[in-house]
Write an enzyme that holds these catalytic residues in place. Structure first.
Site, PDB file in Angstrom:
ATOM      1  N   SER A  44       0.805  -1.223   0.000  1.00 33.25           N
ATOM      2  CA  SER A  44       0.000   0.000   0.000  1.00 33.25           C
ATOM      3  C   SER A  44       0.838   1.273   0.000  1.00 33.25           C
ATOM      4  O   SER A  44       0.332   2.343  -0.325  1.00 33.25           O
ATOM      5  CB  SER A  44      -0.921   0.024   1.219  1.00 33.25           C
ATOM      6  OG  SER A  44      -0.158  -0.046   2.409  1.00 33.25           O
ATOM      7  N   ASP A 333      -2.070   8.590   7.896  1.00 37.38           N
ATOM      8  CA  ASP A 333      -3.024   7.720   8.597  1.00 37.38           C
ATOM      9  C   ASP A 333      -2.225   6.821   9.541  1.00 37.38           C
ATOM     10  O   ASP A 333      -1.024   7.017   9.695  1.00 37.38           O
ATOM     11  CB  ASP A 333      -3.892   6.960   7.569  1.00 37.38           C
ATOM     12  CG  ASP A 333      -3.099   5.943   6.742  1.00 37.38           C
ATOM     13  OD1 ASP A 333      -1.940   5.648   7.099  1.00 37.38           O
ATOM     14  OD2 ASP A 333      -3.639   5.456   5.739  1.00 37.38           O
ATOM     15  N   HIS A 336       0.616   5.100   7.041  1.00 37.32           N
ATOM     16  CA  HIS A 336       1.274   5.635   5.834  1.00 37.32           C
ATOM     17  C   HIS A 336       1.698   7.085   6.008  1.00 37.32           C
ATOM     18  O   HIS A 336       1.002   7.855   6.654  1.00 37.32           O
ATOM     19  CB  HIS A 336       0.312   5.546   4.640  1.00 37.32           C
ATOM     20  CG  HIS A 336      -0.225   4.176   4.398  1.00 37.32           C
ATOM     21  ND1 HIS A 336      -1.447   3.774   4.887  1.00 37.32           N
ATOM     22  CD2 HIS A 336       0.301   3.116   3.755  1.00 37.32           C
ATOM     23  CE1 HIS A 336      -1.654   2.503   4.538  1.00 37.32           C
ATOM     24  NE2 HIS A 336      -0.613   2.080   3.853  1.00 37.32           N
TER      25      HIS A 336
END
Ligand SMILES: *[C@@H]1O[C@H](CO)[C@@H](O)[C@H](O)[C@H]1NC(C)=O
Ligand SMILES: *[C@@H]1O[C@H](CO)[C@@H](O)[C@H](O)[C@H]1NC(C)=O
Ligand SMILES: *[C@H]1O[C@H](CO)[C@@H](O)[C@H](O)[C@H]1NC(C)=O
Length: 367
Positions: A44, A333, A336
């Site tokens: 991600s 977040d 990340h």
């Protein structure tokens, strides 16, 4: 475990083949060598939207993700704005590459390269199982092989070979093998493997994946090391009282990284004509965490978007608490970094000294 996730790749979305077949009888385009292509593999941190197109729970296709992206719209990137591959494209003077599952990833767009990354994956196939569908590493390679067949129809075999041998390859994977596997409660991996044995399994599996990339034509490769997973707001929310990094979790990352560095040095000796550059994301992010004020960051241990302690519980959603000034945060977040951190790191990957990326930086790698 492998069979569970390994064999249902081409079911749920149209493979790009059908579109390309239509044009295969047209004139073969001359290989345009203007911009260097880029191929991105991993999780991600670098997924630019592939998970939008599969039945995954790990998605970021809703606001406030994307709020600072040029379109101010969510794209599937786990970030308020751009991720590192986007900034690398900027530096290379190219438009951002598309996620391979994007319907627009066809025809001439393919000549810029493609992004094969998928949120939730790890080096091991069983990592991220809690997210349901995701493109595990063998599937990312299968899609790359399909990509090669599709591009061969466009520019021929020699053109494709040349495009790939000059292209930048980037690998960013491994953090989830701890966060979403070994460190999970009731992890079967943790039951079966001591930390050193698990690390050996990760490194040997990763080595085979990088050799596979070489076999498929990769010659200019960057490999990110593991970031400081013991310092991310998600880990702090679970195990830190005062917001300082969790030493035991940090140790997993630093041990993995020293073995990774050795493994890449070995590949550089053994695989002729290829360069594998070790990207020291760990030290770069640690630099920001330890010296936030130096870089204009107010907060080094709180997520901008989240909830609970350090805004680190669960994930960033539309109803999470959102910080007022996103560029003063290191973490977007619970997992990340912000767009601001991504641009700083991308710059260091492109032109930084050997302490950031070694043996050579990307501008040297591509020259
Ligand atoms: C924070 O907590 C940890 C563990 O409880 C402790 O070892 C450390 O000294 C504390 N750090 C500060 C700055 O209070
Ligand atoms: C937001 O933070 C950045 C970085 O610290 C700073 O340069 C900027 O002035 C801040 N913006 C506002 C509106 O406070
Ligand atoms: C990496 O990038 C530039 C451009 O190729 C090169 O001149 C320089 O030596 C490298 N930077 C460092 C600090 O090694």
């Amino acid at each position: 475990m492998k069979g569970l996730f390994g064999n249902h790749l081409f079911g749920a979305y149209p493979a790009p083949t059908s579109i390309i077949l239509v044009v295969q009888f047209l004139v073969i385009l001359p290989a345009k060598c203007s911009a260097t292509a880029m191929f991105v593999f991993g999780d991600s941190l670098v997924d630019s939207g592939n998970n939008n197109f599969i039945g995954s729970i790990a998605k970021a296709n809703f606001l406030p993700n994307g709020v600072d992206y040029p379109t101010h719209a969510p794209t599937g990137r786990f970030c308020n704005g751009k991720i590192i591959p986007d900034f690398l494209s900027d530096y290379m003077g190219a438009s951002p590459i598309l996620p391979i599952l994007d319907p627009n990833a066809k025809g001439e767009n393919l000549l810029r390269g493609a992004n094969f990354a998928s949120a939730g994956v790890g080096i091991l196939d069983d990592t991220g199982a809690i997210f349901a569908r995701r493109l595990i590493m063998p599937q990312q390679f299968q899609l790359f092989q399909q990509y090669q067949r599709d591009v061969t129809l466009l520019i021929g075999e020699a053109g494709t070979k040349s495009l790939i041998s000059k292209a930048l390859f980037s690998f960013t994977v491994g953090g989830n093998d701890y966060i979403n596997n070994y460190l999970l409660p009731f992890s079967t991996r943790a039951k079966k493997f001591t930390p050193p044995r698990y690390r050996q399994l990760l490194i040997s599996t990763f080595r085979e994946q990088l050799k596979k990339a070489y076999t498929l034509g990769a010659r200019k490769v960057t490999v990110s090391n593991m970031g400081p997973i013991g310092c991310i707001p998600s880990q702090l929310a679970m195990s830190s009282q005062n917001g300082t990094c969790i030493p035991a979790v940090e140790q997993y990352a630093t041990d993995f990284n020293s073995d990774l560095r050795v493994m890449l040095q070995e590949l550089n000796r053994k695989l002729p004509g290829a360069t594998f550059s070790y990207v020291n994301g760990y030290d770069m992010i640690m630099d920001y965490i330890k010296n936030p004020a130096l870089y204009g960051f107010e907060s080094s241990n709180k997520a901008c978007c989240g909830q609970g302690a350090f805004n680190g519980l669960f994930v960033c959603t539309a109803v999470s608490s959102l910080c007022p000034n996103r560029s003063s945060y290191i973490f977007w977040d619970p997992f990340h970094p912000t767009d601001t951190v991504n641009t700083l790191i991308a710059k260091r990957i492109f032109t930084g000294p050997p302490s950031d990326i070694s043996p050579v930086n990307v501008s040297k790698l591509l020259s």
